[in-house]
Design an enzyme around this catalytic site. Structure first.
Site, mmCIF file in Angstrom:
data_model
loop_
_atom_site.group_PDB
_atom_site.id
_atom_site.type_symbol
_atom_site.label_atom_id
_atom_site.label_comp_id
_atom_site.label_asym_id
_atom_site.label_seq_id
_atom_site.Cartn_x
_atom_site.Cartn_y
_atom_site.Cartn_z
ATOM 1 N N ILE A 1 43.583 33.933 38.932
ATOM 2 C CA ILE A 1 44.771 33.799 39.730
ATOM 3 C C ILE A 1 44.161 33.440 41.294
ATOM 4 C CG2 ILE A 1 46.505 35.178 41.055
ATOM 5 C CD1 ILE A 1 47.062 36.297 38.300
ATOM 6 N N ASP B 1 34.577 36.868 46.961
ATOM 7 C CA ASP B 1 34.170 37.267 45.673
ATOM 8 C C ASP B 1 33.070 38.166 45.727
ATOM 9 O OD1 ASP B 1 35.784 36.722 42.689
ATOM 10 O OD2 ASP B 1 34.054 37.659 42.647
ATOM 11 N N ASP C 1 31.630 42.446 48.479
ATOM 12 C CA ASP C 1 32.493 43.663 47.669
ATOM 13 C C ASP C 1 33.520 44.206 48.216
ATOM 14 O OD1 ASP C 1 33.119 45.696 45.927
ATOM 15 O OD2 ASP C 1 31.011 45.917 45.283
ATOM 16 N N VAL C 2 34.628 44.064 47.706
ATOM 17 C CA VAL C 2 35.879 44.696 48.787
ATOM 18 C C VAL C 2 35.813 46.217 48.596
ATOM 19 C CG1 VAL C 2 37.060 42.561 48.540
ATOM 20 C CG2 VAL C 2 37.548 44.294 46.937
ATOM 21 N N ASN D 1 43.851 40.112 45.792
ATOM 22 C CA ASN D 1 43.710 39.995 44.484
ATOM 23 C C ASN D 1 42.566 40.417 43.499
ATOM 24 O OD1 ASN D 1 44.514 37.738 41.913
ATOM 25 N ND2 ASN D 1 42.480 37.288 42.548
ATOM 26 N N SER E 1 50.645 44.363 39.310
ATOM 27 C CA SER E 1 50.601 44.019 37.926
ATOM 28 C C SER E 1 51.903 44.596 37.209
ATOM 29 C CB SER E 1 49.424 44.607 37.110
ATOM 30 O OG SER E 1 49.542 44.418 35.774
ATOM 31 N N TYR F 1 43.939 51.520 35.311
ATOM 32 C CA TYR F 1 44.304 50.051 35.715
ATOM 33 C C TYR F 1 45.906 50.365 36.021
ATOM 34 C CZ TYR F 1 45.497 45.257 35.778
ATOM 35 O OH TYR F 1 45.958 44.142 36.233
ATOM 36 N N LYS G 1 47.649 50.122 39.968
ATOM 37 C CA LYS G 1 48.466 49.038 40.386
ATOM 38 C C LYS G 1 49.944 49.546 40.941
ATOM 39 C CE LYS G 1 45.969 45.386 39.693
ATOM 40 N NZ LYS G 1 45.681 44.335 40.770
ATOM 41 N N VAL H 1 49.455 36.575 31.516
ATOM 42 C CA VAL H 1 49.061 35.162 32.184
ATOM 43 C C VAL H 1 48.236 34.472 31.297
ATOM 44 C CG1 VAL H 1 48.293 33.928 34.183
ATOM 45 C CG2 VAL H 1 49.638 35.934 34.557
#
Length: 250
Positions: free
Chosen positions: A15, A34, A56-57, A83, A134, A147, A151, A180
């Site tokens: 995405i 990224d 790295d975020v 994202n 998500s 996960y 989200k 997706v």
């Protein structure tokens, strides 16, 4: 007319990459973020308006440097698309704390860190934040304790951002993709899983990366200038219908 700049995390594939390409098609320049340097370099090799930034975020010091580098390169930030994300699908009792933290560090901490670091630049442009949640943050499912929780927290963080940053003209919204058709999904979803998803969705198909990107682009555009604090499930109707009853639709 000033060219707008989007910052997209997790931009090396999926995405994030589709979103970056769509923004470029619409005349934006994109700072593509990224931590997978090889993949990101390959993805941006043929792009003229997409530039790779390998960071790295989940690491605060790297996020600060990232924002500095993006502003040095482009001079402004008009939209931040959070994202970047990771996942491990495990039963609750088999999810270690190390796994929990690894998912939270990227999916939740990363959104917080990047958004916060970008606020001064977004104040200047009256820009937009789009966080990628998500369907798993809107409805519970098996094997997604870390996960899904990450989200769900992103969805609420988006509302906090909208409430607090609106006075500066900054809008914040959340896009929640359903199933997706990515390379990863097709590799790990069995025939039974695919069939179950299709039965549960009124549109009866997986979405595409570009369909998600179109919603993100809209939320960052002037067409969405009065839209903030919203969570948009981009999921073929999956969340709205709850339990799929395909027999009743026939």
């Amino acid at each position: 007319m000033t060219q707008k700049i989007a910052l997209v995390t997790g931009a090396a594939r999926g995405i994030g990459l589709a979103t970056s390409k769509l923004f470029i098609e619409q005349g934006w320049k994109v700072a593509m973020i990224d931590r997978d340097g090889d993949e990101l370099t390959q993805a941006t090799s043929a792009m003229t308006d997409g530039k790779a930034f390998i960071f790295d975020v989940s690491v605060p010091q790297q996020v600060d440097q990232m924002i500095d580098d993006v502003l040095s390169e482009f001079g402004r930030i008009d939209a931040v698309i959070n994202n970047a994300g990771v996942a491990d699908f495990l039963p609750v009792e088999e999810t270690s704390f190390a796994t929990w933290r690894r998912i939270m560090e990227t999916n939740l901490d990363g959104v917080f860190l990047v958004s916060q670091a970008a606020i001064p630049a977004l104040k200047e442009t009256k820009g937009a934040i789009v966080n990628i949640g998500s369907i798993s943050g809107l409805r519970a499912s098996t094997l997604r304790v870390a996960y899904g929780t990450s989200k769900a927290a992103v969805i609420h963080m988006t509302k906090q951002q909208a409430a607090e940053l609106g006075e500066y003209g900054i809008r914040a919204n959340c896009v929640c993709p359903g199933p997706v058709k990515t390379k990863l999904a097709m590799a790990v979803h069995s025939t039974d899983i695919i069939s179950a998803y299709l039965d549960a969705m009124p549109l009866g198909r997986y979405g595409t990366e570009n369909e998600i990107a179109e919603v993100i682009l809209f939320l960052c555009s002037d067409k969405a200038s009065f839209v903030t604090g919203q969570t948009i499930a981009t999921d073929g109707g999956f969340e709205s219908t709850g339990v799929g009853l395909p027999a009743l639709r026939k």
